[in-house]
Design a protein around this motif. Structure first.
Motif, PDB file in Angstrom:
ATOM      1  N   ASN A   1       0.844  -1.194   0.000  1.00 29.19           N
ATOM      2  CA  ASN A   1       0.000   0.000   0.000  1.00 29.19           C
ATOM      3  C   ASN A   1       0.881   1.247   0.000  1.00 29.19           C
ATOM      4  O   ASN A   1       2.093   1.164  -0.210  1.00 29.19           O
ATOM      5  CB  ASN A   1      -0.971  -0.010   1.187  1.00 29.19           C
ATOM      6  CG  ASN A   1      -0.246  -0.035   2.530  1.00 29.19           C
ATOM      7  OD1 ASN A   1       0.872   0.472   2.667  1.00 29.19           O
ATOM      8  ND2 ASN A   1      -0.886  -0.613   3.530  1.00 29.19           N
TER       9      ASN A   1
ATOM     10  N   TYR B   1      -1.854   7.337  -4.161  1.00 26.04           N
ATOM     11  CA  TYR B   1      -2.730   6.170  -4.060  1.00 26.04           C
ATOM     12  C   TYR B   1      -2.117   5.002  -4.810  1.00 26.04           C
ATOM     13  O   TYR B   1      -1.570   5.193  -5.900  1.00 26.04           O
ATOM     14  CB  TYR B   1      -4.112   6.448  -4.679  1.00 26.04           C
ATOM     15  CG  TYR B   1      -4.976   7.400  -3.896  1.00 26.04           C
ATOM     16  CD1 TYR B   1      -5.797   6.953  -2.867  1.00 26.04           C
ATOM     17  CD2 TYR B   1      -4.969   8.765  -4.191  1.00 26.04           C
ATOM     18  CE1 TYR B   1      -6.597   7.843  -2.148  1.00 26.04           C
ATOM     19  CE2 TYR B   1      -5.756   9.656  -3.468  1.00 26.04           C
ATOM     20  CZ  TYR B   1      -6.569   9.181  -2.452  1.00 26.04           C
ATOM     21  OH  TYR B   1      -7.352  10.067  -1.738  1.00 26.04           O
TER      22      TYR B   1
ATOM     23  N   ILE C   1      -3.035   1.897  -7.085  1.00 22.02           N
ATOM     24  CA  ILE C   1      -4.185   1.635  -7.951  1.00 22.02           C
ATOM     25  C   ILE C   1      -4.022   0.253  -8.583  1.00 22.02           C
ATOM     26  O   ILE C   1      -3.065   0.007  -9.319  1.00 22.02           O
ATOM     27  CB  ILE C   1      -4.314   2.685  -9.066  1.00 22.02           C
ATOM     28  CG1 ILE C   1      -4.246   4.101  -8.494  1.00 22.02           C
ATOM     29  CG2 ILE C   1      -5.617   2.495  -9.823  1.00 22.02           C
ATOM     30  CD1 ILE C   1      -4.254   5.190  -9.560  1.00 22.02           C
TER      31      ILE C   1
ATOM     32  N   GLY D   1      -6.342  -5.281  -6.304  1.00 21.52           N
ATOM     33  CA  GLY D   1      -6.349  -5.779  -4.940  1.00 21.52           C
ATOM     34  C   GLY D   1      -6.475  -7.287  -4.875  1.00 21.52           C
ATOM     35  O   GLY D   1      -6.725  -7.861  -3.814  1.00 21.52           O
TER      36      GLY D   1
ATOM     37  N   CYS E   1      -1.741  -5.376  -4.430  1.00 15.53           N
ATOM     38  CA  CYS E   1      -1.912  -4.135  -3.675  1.00 15.53           C
ATOM     39  C   CYS E   1      -3.145  -4.135  -2.784  1.00 15.53           C
ATOM     40  O   CYS E   1      -4.117  -4.852  -3.025  1.00 15.53           O
ATOM     41  CB  CYS E   1      -1.950  -2.936  -4.627  1.00 15.53           C
ATOM     42  SG  CYS E   1      -3.412  -2.806  -5.654  1.00 15.53           S
TER      43      CYS E   1
ATOM     44  N   THR F   1      -5.957  -1.781  -1.822  1.00 15.57           N
ATOM     45  CA  THR F   1      -6.600  -0.571  -2.356  1.00 15.57           C
ATOM     46  C   THR F   1      -7.581   0.066  -1.366  1.00 15.57           C
ATOM     47  O   THR F   1      -8.445   0.844  -1.770  1.00 15.57           O
ATOM     48  CB  THR F   1      -7.353  -0.891  -3.666  1.00 15.57           C
ATOM     49  OG1 THR F   1      -8.362  -1.884  -3.396  1.00 15.57           O
ATOM     50  CG2 THR F   1      -6.400  -1.423  -4.720  1.00 15.57           C
TER      51      THR F   1
ATOM     52  N   LEU G   1      -7.957   3.927  -1.509  1.00 19.26           N
ATOM     53  CA  LEU G   1      -8.687   4.357  -2.698  1.00 19.26           C
ATOM     54  C   LEU G   1     -10.176   4.055  -2.569  1.00 19.26           C
ATOM     55  O   LEU G   1     -11.031   4.889  -2.898  1.00 19.26           O
ATOM     56  CB  LEU G   1      -8.101   3.660  -3.930  1.00 19.26           C
ATOM     57  CG  LEU G   1      -8.700   3.977  -5.294  1.00 19.26           C
ATOM     58  CD1 LEU G   1      -8.505   5.443  -5.646  1.00 19.26           C
ATOM     59  CD2 LEU G   1      -8.067   3.097  -6.372  1.00 19.26           C
ATOM     60  N   THR G   2     -10.493   2.876  -2.066  1.00 19.03           N
ATOM     61  CA  THR G   2     -11.891   2.483  -1.889  1.00 19.03           C
ATOM     62  C   THR G   2     -12.580   3.363  -0.849  1.00 19.03           C
ATOM     63  O   THR G   2     -13.727   3.800  -1.043  1.00 19.03           O
ATOM     64  CB  THR G   2     -11.973   1.008  -1.456  1.00 19.03           C
ATOM     65  OG1 THR G   2     -11.329   0.189  -2.434  1.00 19.03           O
ATOM     66  CG2 THR G   2     -13.415   0.566  -1.307  1.00 19.03           C
TER      67      THR G   2
END
Length: 323
Positions: A142, A245, A247, A250, A291, A293, A296-297
């Motif tokens: 992350n 972030y 991207i 996931g 990753c 995420t 971002l989520t």
């Protein structure tokens, strides 16, 4: 009229972003830098045969020439900049390390310095890469994971990533760095692993070849469809809530998963056509990387729409129609 500058617009990211903007934004004008206008329009015509040509202006700009970049920035005076341009091959960077680092960092510096000199602190997206994590001991990565670049390409990307975050902090500039994991599409160049698998499977299907030679079936990575990734890029750039972030999907996907899915879609048994050659692997590459995420989520409620099967089906369909 919002003016949007996309450097390296003829690549897969630039083409998908242009298509997304034209389909979702009304009062926009897109300026793109590219060395291959025909290549770009072929992609855009495939994605959107009815796009409005008057909304897209392409320029063959030497991004390594500061004077040219400054004059272009001064002329366009963009409201948003997406920086996708520059060498993108890890293997090529290993062959020419000093030149690769110089090109990648100079392009970023020319852009940001020109914007500073014209006092234009517009929203800015910097395409960073998961390659920056390099020889990591972590499987799930992350924004807080350690960077250990193991190629000139990754080193240069990390230099730009850190510069973007410093500029964000120094000027309060809405620059966001997107650490993009592997994202594929119909437009990915053939020297990458994903299209190599699909192209080899098609040759076997049409009896033009018998074997897919590959370094490993067990390595796992985070693979997404470029269209999904670009929608995330767009939302974090237009409304940046943080300076960086990761991207990606996931999801951890093995090379075996890709091979099996591709061959199954062609009604082939991959086990009859595989040759494992460990010499094709890069020294020091981790076995598994994907990753997290969650940031971002949480900030944008974003999630990818394409799973592995849907993505490979889309690419196969495109390639079959192109034969």
């Amino acid at each position: 009229m919002k003016k949007i500058l996309i450097t390296g617009i003829s690549g897969q990211d630039g083409a998908f972003l242009t298509d997304y903007i034209l389909k979702n934004k009304i009062d926009v004008s897109i300026f793109g830098t590219t060395r291959n206008k025909k290549f770009f329009f072929n992609k855009l015509n495939y994605l959107n045969p009815n796009f409005e040509t008057n909304k897209v202006s392409l320029t063959n700009l030497d991004m390594l020439n500061k004077k040219e970049v400054f004059e272009f920035i001064q002329f366009v005076n963009p409201d948003i900049v997406y920086n996708f341009t520059g060498p993108s091959s890890v293997y090529e960077s290993i062959k020419n390390p000093d030149e690769s680092i110089r090109q990648i960092t100079s392009i970023f510096n020319n852009l940001t310095e020109s914007l500073i000199e014209t006092e234009n602190f517009c929203n800015f997206f910097q395409s960073s890469s998961s390659e920056m994590f390099g020889n990591t001991n972590e499987s799930i990565l992350n924004e807080n994971s350690n960077f250990k670049p193991n190629s000139p390409y990754a080193t240069a990307k990390l230099i730009n990533h850190k510069s973007a975050m410093l500029l964000n902090k120094t000027y309060g500039w809405p620059i966001v760095s997107g650490i993009m994991f592997n994202h594929e599409s119909e437009f990915r160049k053939d020297n990458y692993l994903f299209p190599k698998i699909i192209n080899s499977a098609l040759k076997i299907y049409f009896k033009k070849d018998e074997v897919l030679e590959i370094g490993s079936l067990d390595y796992k990575r985070d693979w997404s469809y470029a269209k999904d990734i670009i929608q995330a890029v767009n939302v974090i750039t237009e409304n940046p809530k943080s300076s960086d972030y990761v991207i990606g999907s996931g999801v951890s996907v093995s090379i075996r998963d890709i091979v099996e899915c591709t061959f199954d879609l062609l009604n082939l048994n991959y086990k009859n056509h595989i040759k494992i050659n460990p010499k094709l692997l890069r020294n020091g590459d981790p076995v598994e990387v994907y990753c997290d995420t969650s940031k971002l989520t949480k900030d944008y409620n974003w999630k990818p729409k394409y799973n592995l099967n849907k993505m490979i089906s889309k690419i196969l369909d495109y390639k079959l129609k192109s034969l």
